[in-house]
Design an enzyme around this catalytic site. Structure first.
Site, mmCIF file in Angstrom:
data_model
loop_
_atom_site.group_PDB
_atom_site.id
_atom_site.type_symbol
_atom_site.label_atom_id
_atom_site.label_comp_id
_atom_site.label_asym_id
_atom_site.label_seq_id
_atom_site.Cartn_x
_atom_site.Cartn_y
_atom_site.Cartn_z
ATOM 1 N N GLY A 38 6.805 -0.967 1.215
ATOM 2 C CA GLY A 38 6.925 0.483 1.059
ATOM 3 C C GLY A 38 6.743 1.304 2.320
ATOM 4 O O GLY A 38 7.188 2.444 2.388
ATOM 5 N N GLU A 93 0.206 2.513 5.665
ATOM 6 C CA GLU A 93 0.440 2.316 4.224
ATOM 7 C C GLU A 93 1.407 3.378 3.710
ATOM 8 O O GLU A 93 1.469 4.484 4.250
ATOM 9 C CB GLU A 93 -0.879 2.492 3.468
ATOM 10 C CG GLU A 93 -1.608 1.203 3.146
ATOM 11 C CD GLU A 93 -1.063 0.523 1.893
ATOM 12 O OE1 GLU A 93 0.110 0.738 1.535
ATOM 13 O OE2 GLU A 93 -1.825 -0.234 1.281
ATOM 14 N N ASP A 94 2.106 3.065 2.641
ATOM 15 C CA ASP A 94 2.927 4.077 1.996
ATOM 16 C C ASP A 94 2.074 4.958 1.087
ATOM 17 O O ASP A 94 2.131 6.171 1.136
ATOM 18 C CB ASP A 94 4.098 3.442 1.214
ATOM 19 C CG ASP A 94 3.657 2.425 0.170
ATOM 20 O OD1 ASP A 94 2.472 2.022 0.160
ATOM 21 O OD2 ASP A 94 4.509 2.002 -0.642
ATOM 22 N N ASP A 97 -3.322 4.130 -4.021
ATOM 23 C CA ASP A 97 -3.364 4.521 -5.430
ATOM 24 C C ASP A 97 -4.754 4.166 -5.974
ATOM 25 O O ASP A 97 -5.700 4.925 -5.808
ATOM 26 C CB ASP A 97 -2.202 3.789 -6.122
ATOM 27 C CG ASP A 97 -1.981 4.194 -7.556
ATOM 28 O OD1 ASP A 97 -2.524 5.214 -7.989
ATOM 29 O OD2 ASP A 97 -1.250 3.479 -8.275
ATOM 30 N N LYS A 125 -3.237 9.177 -3.902
ATOM 31 C CA LYS A 125 -3.422 9.739 -5.252
ATOM 32 C C LYS A 125 -4.899 9.613 -5.590
ATOM 33 O O LYS A 125 -5.312 8.642 -6.221
ATOM 34 C CB LYS A 125 -2.646 8.902 -6.280
ATOM 35 C CG LYS A 125 -1.159 8.975 -6.225
ATOM 36 C CD LYS A 125 -0.584 8.157 -7.399
ATOM 37 C CE LYS A 125 0.814 7.722 -7.167
ATOM 38 N NZ LYS A 125 1.320 6.786 -8.192
ATOM 39 N N PHE A 146 4.472 9.089 -10.386
ATOM 40 C CA PHE A 146 5.115 7.920 -9.790
ATOM 41 C C PHE A 146 6.247 8.400 -8.898
ATOM 42 O O PHE A 146 7.165 9.075 -9.353
ATOM 43 C CB PHE A 146 5.639 6.944 -10.849
ATOM 44 C CG PHE A 146 5.942 5.612 -10.239
ATOM 45 C CD1 PHE A 146 4.928 4.684 -10.053
ATOM 46 C CD2 PHE A 146 7.216 5.309 -9.790
ATOM 47 C CE1 PHE A 146 5.184 3.458 -9.448
ATOM 48 C CE2 PHE A 146 7.483 4.090 -9.181
ATOM 49 C CZ PHE A 146 6.465 3.160 -9.010
ATOM 50 N N VAL A 147 6.160 8.065 -7.624
ATOM 51 C CA VAL A 147 7.143 8.570 -6.662
ATOM 52 C C VAL A 147 7.980 7.433 -6.094
ATOM 53 O O VAL A 147 7.531 6.284 -6.035
ATOM 54 C CB VAL A 147 6.447 9.339 -5.512
ATOM 55 C CG1 VAL A 147 5.798 10.608 -6.024
ATOM 56 C CG2 VAL A 147 5.445 8.463 -4.786
ATOM 57 N N ASP A 153 9.562 2.339 -3.911
ATOM 58 C CA ASP A 153 10.542 1.839 -4.889
ATOM 59 C C ASP A 153 10.064 1.930 -6.323
ATOM 60 O O ASP A 153 8.872 2.084 -6.602
ATOM 61 C CB ASP A 153 10.833 0.360 -4.597
ATOM 62 C CG ASP A 153 9.702 -0.544 -5.077
ATOM 63 O OD1 ASP A 153 8.524 -0.256 -4.743
ATOM 64 O OD2 ASP A 153 9.977 -1.509 -5.806
ATOM 65 N N ARG A 159 14.534 2.945 -2.512
ATOM 66 C CA ARG A 159 13.820 2.967 -1.219
ATOM 67 C C ARG A 159 14.574 3.747 -0.149
ATOM 68 O O ARG A 159 13.989 4.262 0.795
ATOM 69 C CB ARG A 159 13.603 1.541 -0.678
ATOM 70 C CG ARG A 159 12.642 0.698 -1.483
ATOM 71 C CD ARG A 159 12.273 -0.556 -0.688
ATOM 72 N NE ARG A 159 11.672 -1.591 -1.507
ATOM 73 C CZ ARG A 159 10.379 -1.679 -1.807
ATOM 74 N NH1 ARG A 159 9.527 -0.766 -1.379
ATOM 75 N NH2 ARG A 159 9.919 -2.676 -2.544
#
Ligand code: IMP
Length: 172
Positions: A38, A93-94, A97, A125, A146-147, A153, A159
């Site tokens: 990600g 990091e993307d 969570d 988040k 949820f993105v 993805d 993506r």
């Protein structure tokens, strides 16, 4: 599909993050350690925005649990290639969570005699965090949505989108 942050907004934020990070890492030849998959677009943009000498490596982590969220069991699918001893490591990091992935990675890096480890995450988040682990630098703090897009993805799709988007009920 609803745009949460446009490509332009993301670029502006990446420039701001780079401006904050550049003084810390200029002359330190940092290792940008991307967490696949990600983070690949964020890392590519951040590396160019930093505009200082640096190296790049990637880890890939897998969480095994029952589906959409990490259940706390994380393992390496791909570890770093080179020794980390004495290196200034910037984990890229993307999204953080629940925090399971990041905690696993940080606890592993703790035994590798790095000179320093910091974490930059494009998104976080906080409402879903179950562990006391926080990125040092965050692009955007988002609610429990949820993105997808900009590297992130759903079942390997989306993506390539230039924006960070929220999926809606009728999106495929
Ligand atoms: P954590 O271990 O629960 O913090 O999960 C982190 C990883 O889950 C991220 O690096 C993403 O790969 C994935 N993830 C969590 N939320 C999202 C999302 O909203 N969209 C896409 N991937 C997500």
């Amino acid at each position: 599909m609803r745009v949460l942050y446009s490509g332009e907004e993301i670029q502006r934020r990446v420039e701001e993050l780079a401006a904050e990070l550049r003084p810390l890492y200029a002359d330190r030849n940092p290792l940008l350690l991307g967490v696949l998959k990600g983070s690949f677009i964020f890392l590519a943009d951040l590396a160019r925005a930093l505009a200082i000498p640096l190296e790049v490596d990637f880890v890939q982590l897998a969480s095994y649990g029952d589906g959409t969220e990490s259940a706390g069991f994380v393992r390496f699918e791909r570890d770093v290639e080179r020794p980390l001893q004495g290196r200034h490591v910037l984990v890229v990091e993307d999204i953080v969570d629940t925090g399971h992935t990041l905690r696993f990675l940080l606890s592993t890096l703790a035994s590798r005699q790095t000179a320093s480890v910091r974490v930059v995450s494009l998104l976080e988040k906080p409402s879903r965090r179950c562990l006391a682990v926080r990125p040092d630098y965050v692009g955007f703090t988002i609610p429990d949505l949820f993105v997808v897009g900009y590297g992130m993805d759903l079942a390997e799709g989306f993506r390539h989108l230039p924006d960070i988007c929220v999926l809606e009920a009728d999106d495929k």
